[in-house]
Design a protein around this motif. Sequence first.
Motif, short mmCIF file in Angstrom:
data_model
loop_
_atom_site.label_atom_id
_atom_site.label_comp_id
_atom_site.label_asym_id
_atom_site.label_seq_id
_atom_site.Cartn_x
_atom_site.Cartn_y
_atom_site.Cartn_z
N ALA A 158 0.83 -1.21 0.00
CA ALA A 158 0.00 0.00 0.00
C ALA A 158 0.87 1.25 0.00
N VAL A 159 1.95 1.24 0.77
CA VAL A 159 2.86 2.39 0.79
C VAL A 159 3.46 2.59 -0.60
N GLU A 160 3.86 1.50 -1.22
CA GLU A 160 4.47 1.58 -2.55
C GLU A 160 3.49 2.10 -3.59
N ARG A 161 2.21 1.71 -3.47
CA ARG A 161 1.20 2.12 -4.46
C ARG A 161 0.50 3.42 -4.10
N GLY A 162 0.72 3.93 -2.91
CA GLY A 162 0.04 5.14 -2.49
C GLY A 162 -1.41 4.92 -2.13
N LEU A 163 -1.76 3.73 -1.63
CA LEU A 163 -3.13 3.42 -1.26
C LEU A 163 -3.38 3.72 0.21
N GLY A 164 -4.65 3.86 0.56
CA GLY A 164 -5.04 4.04 1.95
C GLY A 164 -5.16 5.50 2.34
N ILE A 165 -5.51 5.71 3.61
CA ILE A 165 -5.70 7.05 4.16
C ILE A 165 -4.66 7.28 5.24
N ARG A 166 -3.89 8.37 5.13
CA ARG A 166 -2.90 8.70 6.14
C ARG A 166 -3.50 9.66 7.15
N VAL A 167 -3.34 9.34 8.44
CA VAL A 167 -3.76 10.24 9.52
C VAL A 167 -2.49 10.65 10.24
N ASP A 168 -1.96 11.82 9.90
CA ASP A 168 -0.65 12.22 10.39
C ASP A 168 -0.66 12.67 11.85
N ASP A 169 -1.84 13.05 12.39
CA ASP A 169 -1.89 13.52 13.77
C ASP A 169 -2.54 12.49 14.68
N PHE A 170 -2.49 11.21 14.30
CA PHE A 170 -3.07 10.16 15.14
C PHE A 170 -2.30 10.04 16.45
N LEU A 171 -0.98 10.13 16.40
CA LEU A 171 -0.13 10.02 17.58
C LEU A 171 0.22 11.40 18.12
N PRO A 172 0.66 11.48 19.38
CA PRO A 172 1.09 12.78 19.92
C PRO A 172 2.24 13.35 19.11
N ALA A 173 2.40 14.65 19.17
CA ALA A 173 3.51 15.30 18.49
C ALA A 173 4.83 14.81 19.07
N THR A 174 5.89 14.90 18.29
CA THR A 174 7.22 14.46 18.73
C THR A 174 7.58 15.13 20.05
N GLY A 175 8.07 14.31 20.99
CA GLY A 175 8.43 14.85 22.31
C GLY A 175 7.40 14.54 23.36
N GLY A 176 6.18 14.16 22.94
CA GLY A 176 5.17 13.74 23.90
C GLY A 176 4.44 14.92 24.53
N THR A 177 3.52 14.61 25.43
CA THR A 177 2.71 15.63 26.09
C THR A 177 3.46 16.22 27.27
N ALA A 178 2.91 17.26 27.82
CA ALA A 178 3.52 17.87 28.99
C ALA A 178 3.60 16.87 30.14
N TRP A 179 2.58 16.05 30.30
CA TRP A 179 2.59 15.05 31.39
C TRP A 179 3.75 14.10 31.22
N HIS A 180 4.01 13.65 29.97
CA HIS A 180 5.12 12.74 29.74
C HIS A 180 6.44 13.40 30.12
N ARG A 181 6.60 14.68 29.77
CA ARG A 181 7.86 15.37 30.06
C ARG A 181 8.04 15.53 31.57
N GLU A 182 6.95 15.92 32.27
CA GLU A 182 7.03 16.11 33.70
C GLU A 182 7.32 14.81 34.42
N SER A 183 6.68 13.72 33.99
CA SER A 183 6.78 12.47 34.72
C SER A 183 8.19 11.92 34.73
N GLN A 184 9.04 12.40 33.82
CA GLN A 184 10.40 11.90 33.75
C GLN A 184 11.38 12.71 34.62
N VAL A 185 10.93 13.82 35.21
CA VAL A 185 11.88 14.68 35.93
C VAL A 185 11.46 14.93 37.37
N ILE A 186 10.48 14.19 37.89
CA ILE A 186 10.04 14.39 39.26
C ILE A 186 10.46 13.19 40.08
#
Length: 354
Positions: free
Chosen positions: A315-343
């Motif tokens: 499908a990638v080779e043929r360009g088939l399907g629907i891409r949802v580019d914002d399905f996952l969090p943005a690079t770097g994660g959410t604020a909660w993820h960032r905080e949880s690593q430094v407390i």
Amino acid sequence: MLILRYDDVQQILAERELALIELVGEAYKLHDEGATAVPHSIFLRFPDQPRNRIIGLPAYVGGNSPAAGMKWIASWPGNITTGLARASASILVNDLETGQPTALLEGSVISAKRTAASAALAARLLVREPGPSGVALIGCGVINLEVLRFLLAALPTLTEVTLFDNDCTRAAAFARNCADLSPTLHVTLAADAGRAVAAHDLVSIATTAAEPHLDLGPARPGTLVLHVSLRDLTPATILASQNVVDDADHVCREQTSLHLTEQQVGHRDFIDAPIGQILRGTGGFRRDPDRTVVFSPFGLGALDIALAEFVRAAAVERGLGIRVDDFLPATGGTAWHRESQVIPPASGGTANPR
């Protein structure tokens, strides 16, 4: 996230029967080599709906195109009476470097074709020479139609089909579909399952049976039975046959015919070999030309994931399907993820979660 719809998957897999048989064969060999991870399937059942179930099949398959993911497949037998498909499925594929989900695929096409490919592979491997001239199909649904499609590709000697289904109308409609697959096929409707079993040296059983209802007494010596639906044959029939499986630990579960047989006799010595071992030529399996051989594939999730990765890459080779580019969090994660690593926990006390 790449979303692949039914039509996308169907387009990619159309007329690829021989390639899919080879792909399934490679997955079976990898499984026998220990290059897969296939946990037991998860069965979700409903107290007030005993016929319905949803099964989760997580798996990893290695080799040249490694992949991991999970198939989530629902079986609602009552759908048949309302014109809906009995089974519906989705497959999620994960990236092996990050673990992130990369593709969501409509899974019913993959599920049906991997089942049919495994049956056709077993037929090509286990039928006696010369190849069979006909096949009996017990159960006239989607799966046996795919099995027939793949058998016609794998066994060019096939010219006859004998059908049996408890619903005569469904059997007649199936006969018309057979003509669409191959206009030269000679199709016969059997009056009962016993006559269908006796008609040919090759039999495929794909029903919605929940408990054993069939013995192979009428079968010709040396008949090969593709026991796709797993719960049709009596323990006495299993014990009288040579038995080939995909994985003994998987198939001896959930009240399959082989599970019931194991419960009855207290062992699995009646299982002769896994198909991966036969494909690799490592187990010394010898087919007895006078005994019935029964192939009972539980349906390993590794096959679904191998085919899903094949479809995703195409499908990638043929360009088939629907891409949802914002399905996952943005690079770097959410604020909660960032905080949880430094407390860190407070010195001499306990952490104060918020």
